[in-house]
Design a protein around this motif. Structure first.
Motif, PDB file in Angstrom:
ATOM      1  N   MET A  99       1.003  -1.221   0.123  1.00  0.00           N
ATOM      2  CA  MET A  99      -0.510   0.145   0.025  1.00  0.00           C
ATOM      3  C   MET A  99       0.694   1.268  -0.068  1.00  0.00           C
ATOM      4  O   MET A  99       2.196   1.019   0.694  1.00  0.00           O
ATOM      5  N   ARG A 100       0.577   1.960  -0.590  1.00  0.00           N
ATOM      6  CA  ARG A 100       1.561   3.298  -1.283  1.00  0.00           C
ATOM      7  C   ARG A 100       0.824   3.880   0.710  1.00  0.00           C
ATOM      8  O   ARG A 100       0.363   4.231   0.466  1.00  0.00           O
ATOM      9  N   GLU A 101       2.208   5.170   0.100  1.00  0.00           N
ATOM     10  CA  GLU A 101       1.895   6.160   1.681  1.00  0.00           C
ATOM     11  C   GLU A 101       0.642   7.134   0.673  1.00  0.00           C
ATOM     12  O   GLU A 101       0.965   7.234  -0.594  1.00  0.00           O
ATOM     13  N   ARG A 102       0.168   7.536   2.045  1.00  0.00           N
ATOM     14  CA  ARG A 102      -0.188   8.869   1.413  1.00  0.00           C
ATOM     15  C   ARG A 102      -1.391   9.186   1.118  1.00  0.00           C
ATOM     16  O   ARG A 102      -1.873   9.545  -0.279  1.00  0.00           O
ATOM     17  N   ASN A 103      -2.121   7.616   1.129  1.00  0.00           N
ATOM     18  CA  ASN A 103      -3.513   7.221   0.869  1.00  0.00           C
ATOM     19  C   ASN A 103      -4.774   8.718   1.296  1.00  0.00           C
ATOM     20  O   ASN A 103      -4.326   8.171   2.721  1.00  0.00           O
ATOM     21  N   LEU A 104      -5.397   8.414   0.579  1.00  0.00           N
ATOM     22  CA  LEU A 104      -6.579   8.953   1.551  1.00  0.00           C
ATOM     23  C   LEU A 104      -8.012   7.616   0.952  1.00  0.00           C
ATOM     24  O   LEU A 104      -8.209   7.742  -0.153  1.00  0.00           O
ATOM     25  N   ILE A 105      -8.030   7.457   1.934  1.00  0.00           N
ATOM     26  CA  ILE A 105      -9.476   6.403   1.868  1.00  0.00           C
ATOM     27  C   ILE A 105     -10.870   6.736   2.131  1.00  0.00           C
ATOM     28  O   ILE A 105     -10.989   6.899   3.049  1.00  0.00           O
TER      29      ILE A 105
END
Length: 236
Positions: free
Chosen positions: A1-7
């Motif tokens: 999972m890449r960083e700085r995701n907005l879920i």
């Protein structure tokens, strides 16, 4: 999972509601969270449907049962080719390790195994609840770190926690230990039933690697505008 995701948490009851919401994002491939209400009604076929549309999926079921049951359940969930899934850390090290074994066994050949994280304490939990209702007298943040140690021992990928707990977690664990933080609200949004709430900018400052936003986007008068505002504040 890449960083700085907005879920984006799909806080809806039906496929019809979700499709209406997603129609406002015709060109966006979102990272979306499917929780218990939606999954229990619409089932695995709906997960396939959303994957076919190109969205990344966090299946938020917080599995918490005996190790054998969790292992078998995770084997089934892995076949859905989801991207992120979770268990509850209070299930213990053996249960969490069994969850990972199930994911390994159920991931289709040639596909990437879903990232697996564990819920520590819900963002609706207060210190008073921890002490009076759960009979846990360790301070809340220390208890969260203790649960993180169990998660790390089970070799899961990280945790769901409050952004307020991220700095303490980072003192003990490497950058590869993922922190996914719900309880995110802009200043003008209602906190609803969340207790430990921060803004997207504060979550970034505290070191969160991914944030989960539901009603601040899904119940907004203009969801796409709200999504873009959350994303701007999170990534600026």
């Amino acid at each position: 999972m890449r960083e700085r995701n907005l879920i984006v948490a799909l806080d809806f009851a039906t496929k019809k509601e979700v499709d209406a919401f997603l129609s406002q994002f015709p060109k966006e491939k979102l990272f979306i969270k499917i929780g218990m209400e939606l999954f229990y009604r619409e089932g695995p076929e709906f997960v396939y449907h959303l994957k076919q549309l190109g969205h990344e999926i966090f299946l938020d079921l917080k599995l918490h049962d005996i190790p054998t049951t969790v292992k078998r359940a995770m084997k089934q969930l892995a076949s859905l080719e989801i991207d992120l899934v979770n268990v509850h850390a209070l299930g213990g090290v053996n249960m969490m390790a069994a969850a990972k074994e199930g994911l390994e066994a159920g991931t289709p050949m040639g596909k990437e195994m879903p990232t697996c994280i564990a819920v520590t304490q819900l963002t609706s939990t207060t210190p008073e609840m921890l002490s009076k209702e759960m009979d846990i007298h360790t301070p809340l943040q220390e208890h969260v770190v203790h649960l993180c140690q169990q998660v790390n021992s089970a070799t899961l990928d990280g945790v769901v926690c409050s952004a307020l707990e991220v700095p303490m977690i980072q003192e003990y664990f490497s950058d590869s230990f993922i922190t996914v933080t719900p309880g995110i609200r802009r200043l003008q949004d209602a906190t609803d039933d969340q207790a430990r709430v921060v803004t997207p900018a504060k979550a970034r400052e505290l070191g969160s690697q991914a944030i989960v936003v539901g009603r601040g986007i899904t119940r907004a008068d203009q969801p796409k505008v709200a999504y873009e505002e959350y994303l701007r504040e999170w990534r600026q």
